[in-house]
Design a protein around this motif. Structure first.
Motif, PDB file in Angstrom:
ATOM      1  N   ARG A 136      -0.148  13.168  -6.720  1.00 29.05           N
ATOM      2  CA  ARG A 136      -0.877  12.473  -7.808  1.00 29.05           C
ATOM      3  C   ARG A 136      -2.058  11.651  -7.283  1.00 29.05           C
ATOM      4  O   ARG A 136      -2.030  11.131  -6.170  1.00 29.05           O
ATOM      5  N   ARG A 137      -3.079  11.537  -8.132  1.00 34.17           N
ATOM      6  CA  ARG A 137      -4.185  10.614  -7.862  1.00 34.17           C
ATOM      7  C   ARG A 137      -3.877   9.316  -8.590  1.00 34.17           C
ATOM      8  O   ARG A 137      -3.305   9.321  -9.684  1.00 34.17           O
ATOM      9  N   ILE A 138      -4.284   8.219  -8.002  1.00 39.38           N
ATOM     10  CA  ILE A 138      -4.101   6.919  -8.629  1.00 39.38           C
ATOM     11  C   ILE A 138      -5.496   6.376  -8.954  1.00 39.38           C
ATOM     12  O   ILE A 138      -6.318   6.181  -8.059  1.00 39.38           O
ATOM     13  N   ASP A 139      -5.761   6.186 -10.228  1.00 38.83           N
ATOM     14  CA  ASP A 139      -7.044   5.625 -10.669  1.00 38.83           C
ATOM     15  C   ASP A 139      -6.804   4.199 -11.141  1.00 38.83           C
ATOM     16  O   ASP A 139      -5.844   3.946 -11.869  1.00 38.83           O
ATOM     17  N   PHE A 140      -7.658   3.299 -10.714  1.00 34.62           N
ATOM     18  CA  PHE A 140      -7.557   1.920 -11.206  1.00 34.62           C
ATOM     19  C   PHE A 140      -8.933   1.275 -11.163  1.00 34.62           C
ATOM     20  O   PHE A 140      -9.835   1.752 -10.474  1.00 34.62           O
ATOM     21  N   GLN A 148     -11.828   2.894  -9.060  1.00 30.23           N
ATOM     22  CA  GLN A 148     -11.324   3.367  -7.763  1.00 30.23           C
ATOM     23  C   GLN A 148     -10.398   4.545  -8.003  1.00 30.23           C
ATOM     24  O   GLN A 148      -9.705   4.595  -9.025  1.00 30.23           O
ATOM     25  N   SER A 149     -10.381   5.453  -7.052  1.00 34.64           N
ATOM     26  CA  SER A 149      -9.478   6.599  -7.170  1.00 34.64           C
ATOM     27  C   SER A 149      -8.996   6.973  -5.780  1.00 34.64           C
ATOM     28  O   SER A 149      -9.806   7.165  -4.873  1.00 34.64           O
ATOM     29  N   ASP A 150      -7.696   7.017  -5.598  1.00 34.80           N
ATOM     30  CA  ASP A 150      -7.129   7.340  -4.275  1.00 34.80           C
ATOM     31  C   ASP A 150      -5.945   8.271  -4.466  1.00 34.80           C
ATOM     32  O   ASP A 150      -5.286   8.243  -5.505  1.00 34.80           O
ATOM     33  N   ALA A 190     -10.611  -7.981   0.276  1.00 38.62           N
ATOM     34  CA  ALA A 190     -10.938  -6.545   0.179  1.00 38.62           C
ATOM     35  C   ALA A 190     -10.277  -5.720   1.284  1.00 38.62           C
ATOM     36  O   ALA A 190     -10.231  -4.489   1.191  1.00 38.62           O
ATOM     37  N   ASP A 191      -9.732  -6.376   2.311  1.00 38.66           N
ATOM     38  CA  ASP A 191      -9.012  -5.599   3.329  1.00 38.66           C
ATOM     39  C   ASP A 191      -7.748  -4.972   2.748  1.00 38.66           C
ATOM     40  O   ASP A 191      -7.166  -4.074   3.368  1.00 38.66           O
ATOM     41  N   LEU A 192      -7.327  -5.425   1.560  1.00 41.49           N
ATOM     42  CA  LEU A 192      -6.125  -4.850   0.944  1.00 41.49           C
ATOM     43  C   LEU A 192      -6.453  -3.860  -0.179  1.00 41.49           C
ATOM     44  O   LEU A 192      -5.550  -3.309  -0.804  1.00 41.49           O
ATOM     45  N   LEU A 193      -7.755  -3.618  -0.388  1.00 40.93           N
ATOM     46  CA  LEU A 193      -8.143  -2.684  -1.472  1.00 40.93           C
ATOM     47  C   LEU A 193      -7.497  -1.306  -1.263  1.00 40.93           C
ATOM     48  O   LEU A 193      -6.982  -0.700  -2.199  1.00 40.93           O
ATOM     49  N   ASP A 194      -7.492  -0.836  -0.022  1.00 45.18           N
ATOM     50  CA  ASP A 194      -6.965   0.523   0.180  1.00 45.18           C
ATOM     51  C   ASP A 194      -5.435   0.559   0.236  1.00 45.18           C
ATOM     52  O   ASP A 194      -4.838   1.611   0.403  1.00 45.18           O
ATOM     53  N   ASN A 195      -4.777  -0.587   0.066  1.00 49.53           N
ATOM     54  CA  ASN A 195      -3.314  -0.591  -0.092  1.00 49.53           C
ATOM     55  C   ASN A 195      -2.916  -0.446  -1.564  1.00 49.53           C
ATOM     56  O   ASN A 195      -1.761  -0.202  -1.882  1.00 49.53           O
ATOM     57  N   THR A 196      -3.883  -0.638  -2.442  1.00 53.77           N
ATOM     58  CA  THR A 196      -3.562  -0.782  -3.864  1.00 53.77           C
ATOM     59  C   THR A 196      -2.984   0.495  -4.457  1.00 53.77           C
ATOM     60  O   THR A 196      -2.042   0.445  -5.244  1.00 53.77           O
ATOM     61  N   ALA A 197      -3.510   1.646  -4.072  1.00 55.07           N
ATOM     62  CA  ALA A 197      -2.985   2.900  -4.636  1.00 55.07           C
ATOM     63  C   ALA A 197      -1.506   3.072  -4.275  1.00 55.07           C
ATOM     64  O   ALA A 197      -0.690   3.487  -5.107  1.00 55.07           O
ATOM     65  N   ARG A 198      -1.149   2.726  -3.049  1.00 55.85           N
ATOM     66  CA  ARG A 198       0.264   2.802  -2.637  1.00 55.85           C
ATOM     67  C   ARG A 198       1.122   1.874  -3.491  1.00 55.85           C
ATOM     68  O   ARG A 198       2.227   2.215  -3.897  1.00 55.85           O
TER      69      ARG A 198
END
Ligand code: GLU
Length: 285
Positions: A136-140, A148-150, A190-198
């Motif tokens: 799945r893709r996670i959009d937020f 954002q989409s990851d 912002a160092d935690l932005l790429d943790n958000t999808a998880r």
């Protein structure tokens, strides 16, 4: 119904607060208060190797010195193992967990876990546990960074939710605690932005509500390095909170006048809250 935010500050007591962490604390405090909301304090002390009780005490003293008053009891993650274990069981049922024996050294340089242990059926005790991610893709939406989409499967692969030594890993503990404490507005670096999808993936698996997200730009030192404990950012002053707070408010795009500064931290925070606009926080070009 108007949205009434419940924000939080969630420091790890691995050192004193520095200007970068104060920047996050002040922004999350004002962002919640400006909208009539609550602001909670949670101490993220699961990593017993790095966390120290004296820093926990010092962080609370520092927040009080800066007039950053939190609502309710302080939560400490070290006291919440049974709750995390309960949520881990729910992940076990769906989408599935497996034990992993790969060392950090072995995985060094690999951003995405290749699934090495997925089919080994190792014993669940005595190992780290990974959650199985699907495609799945996670959009937020982030209030500062926009859409954002990851895709966890390609971004990080099956990720660790339980550590051999500390129990719940950050990703699981943060999702469970935000949901159970009613946090609906997460504002952090912002160092935690790429943790958000998880984290959203775990919310979906556990049936937990998704908060709004705001990721602040990282403050940098004169050499352009992120202000962090790893980079030995100096502890913020307990003697002269007004000057430090004035510098942080200016960095947040909400400078305050010298006469206001003479009234102290509480008055400075209240004045900025009455005129707060999160979009005034400067983003790097
Ligand atoms: N404990 C984390 C830190 O100190 C913050 C976690 C979060 O805000 O989600 O960087």
């Amino acid at each position: 119904m108007p949205f009434i935010p419940v924000g939080r500050f969630a420091p790890s007591p691995t050192g004193p607060l520095h200007r970068g962490s104060l920047f996050v604390a002040v922004a999350s405090y004002i962002d919640a208060r400006a909208r009539g909301g609550r602001w909670l304090l949670r101490i993220e002390d699961l990593d017993t190797q790095r966390c120290r009780p004296e820093y926990d005490t010092l962080i609370l003293q520092t927040l009080q010195r800066y007039a950053l008053s939190w609502d309710g009891e302080v939560w400490r993650q070290s006291q919440r193992h049974a709750i995390y274990a309960d949520h881990l069981q729910r992940l076990h049922a769906h989408p599935g967990l497996y034990a992993c024996r790969c060392s950090r050294l072995r995985l060094r340089g690999q951003e995405c876990y290749p699934g090495t242990c997925r089919h080994l059926a190792l014993a669940m005790s005595g190992h780290a546990l990974r959650v199985c991610v699907d495609a799945r893709r996670i959009d937020f939406d982030d209030r500062l960074h926009g859409a954002q989409s990851d895709q966890p499967a390609t971004q990080c692969g099956d990720f660790v939710v339980w550590r051999r030594e500390q129990g719940a890993a950050y990703q699981l503990a943060v999702v469970v605690d935000d949901a159970l404490s009613g946090v609906n507005s997460v504002l952090r670096g912002a160092d935690l932005l790429d943790n958000t999808a998880r984290q959203i993936f775990l919310q979906q698996m556990l049936g937990l509500a998704r908060p709004e997200y705001t990721h602040l730009p990282l403050l940098r030192d004169a050499q352009g390095r992120k202000l962090s404990k790893q980079n030995h950012a100096p502890a913020i002053s307990l003697e002269d909170p007004v000057s430090e707070l004035a510098a942080v408010l200016a960095a947040l795009g909400h400078p305050v006048s010298p006469p206001l500064c003479r009234q102290g931290c509480a008055a400075m925070l209240a004045a900025v809250a009455s005129d707060w606009d999160v979009r005034r926080i400067p983003l790097p070009a």
